[in-house]
Design an enzyme around this catalytic site. Structure first.
Site, PDB file in Angstrom:
ATOM      1  N   CYS A 255      -2.163   1.029  -7.484  1.00  0.00           N
ATOM      2  CA  CYS A 255      -2.373   0.227  -7.861  1.00  0.00           C
ATOM      3  C   CYS A 255      -3.310  -0.389  -7.582  1.00  0.00           C
ATOM      4  CB  CYS A 255      -0.967  -1.021  -8.343  1.00  0.00           C
ATOM      5  SG  CYS A 255      -0.386  -0.886  -6.871  1.00  0.00           S
TER       6      CYS A 255
ATOM      7  N   ASP B 248       2.841   8.326  -4.377  1.00  0.00           N
ATOM      8  CA  ASP B 248       2.037   6.983  -5.159  1.00  0.00           C
ATOM      9  C   ASP B 248       2.154   5.705  -4.070  1.00  0.00           C
ATOM     10  OD1 ASP B 248       2.590   4.857  -6.543  1.00  0.00           O
ATOM     11  OD2 ASP B 248       4.690   4.828  -7.182  1.00  0.00           O
TER      12      ASP B 248
END
Length: 313
Positions: free
Chosen positions: A84, A31
């Protein structure tokens, strides 16, 4: 707090992890730290540190992390990559680089209504980039994200074998004879059918770690498996983590509490129970869920909810 029994949490640079645990993991999730463009709507302050050069800067950092993460992954293992951000430099272009540099295969990710495919034209035109997922907040309920699933190529060579667990540094030892006596007393009094895995002690805290745990020398450990409890002056005190990991049928004694008693418990207060209850440790159960341990003495449940987690309902 998630009742996980086989999880080790570390805080270690990727290069050290790669050197200590080569080809060890079946799956690796990266991530990645990113420019955060997908969070602008949720967190407008994120726009303050963004600039035109920031996506490129982040992509350089991502490649550094991934270069090491690839080493941790077994041949044939899966790599999940997510960000993101909307920036192609950090999304499709990173995946194209992984394929070109390490020979990864881009696997399809199931898409739900409103999810978009990756955009090959934003990288090197590889049509397999459509297997990736883009989440745009005007198409799908949520913020902006990118997700890719890849498979590491098989090499045909045997995986390197990391050293088995032999302790991970100073102050980490096997339980002493006296500590085992205290633990067994607690198990005999409180538990029914619980078999802990490999047990180690760190600063008076007893942990259960998976049998497959490799040698973790030089890796900074934040949480070493499941904390069973703490040894304190000739007694053993079970942990909050153990309570959440147990099922109600794994304890000999439990007290079912209501919402009002639960509110007192999470605030750190004591509360009364049936005076007939014998002295000892009890698992507190609320709404069919274990919520912690209490020590019952003379009709009072003494509170052992962690002080740092207490709150007012």
């Amino acid at each position: 707090r998630h009742a996980l029994t086989n999880t080790i949490v570390t805080n270690t640079d990727p290069d050290r992890m790669a050197a200590q645990l080569p080809a060890f993991f079946d799956r690796v999730l990266v991530d990645a730290p990113c420019s955060g463009e997908g969070m602008f709507r949720k967190d407008p302050d994120a726009m303050q540190y963004w600039n035109l050069a920031y996506p490129k800067e982040c992509s350089t950092r991502q490649r550094t992390i991934l270069t090491q993460a690839v080493k941790n992954l077994k041949p044939g293992g899966e790599l999940i990559y997510s960000t993101c951000t909307f920036a192609p430099e950090e999304d499709e272009q990173i995946i194209a680089w992984l394929v070109e540099t390490f020979g990864f295969e881009i696997l399809p990710v199931k898409k739900y209504p409103g999810m978009d495919s990756g955009i090959p034209e934003w990288a090197n035109g590889n049509p397999d980039l459509k297997n990736c997922v883009r989440i745009f907040p005007h198409h799908f309920d949520g913020e902006g994200h990118f997700i890719a699933k890849l498979k590491k190529p098989e090499t045909g060579e045997p995986d390197p074998k990391p050293k088995r667990f032999r302790g991970i540094g100073r102050n980490i030892e096997m339980p002493t004879k006296d500590e085992n006596v205290l633990l067994n007393q607690f198990k005999d009094d409180t538990l029914t059918d619980v078999n802990f895995k490999k047990l180690v002690v760190f600063k008076d805290h007893l942990y259960s770690v998976p049998e497959e745990t490799p040698n973790l020398s030089g890796i900074k450990i934040v949480r070493l498996g499941l904390e069973i409890g703490t040894f304190k002056k000739n007694r053993f005190e079970p942990s909050y983590a153990l309570a959440l990991a147990l099922h109600a049928d794994q304890v000999k004694r439990q007290v079912v509490i209501d919402q009002l008693q639960w509110a007192k418990y999470v605030h750190g207060d004591t509360f009364t129970v049936e005076p007939s209850l014998s002295k000892g440790w009890y698992l507190l159960v609320c709404a069919n869920q274990p919520v912690g341990f209490a020590k019952v003495v003379n009709g009072t449940a003494k509170n052992f909810f962690p002080k740092g987690l207490r709150f007012i309902v």
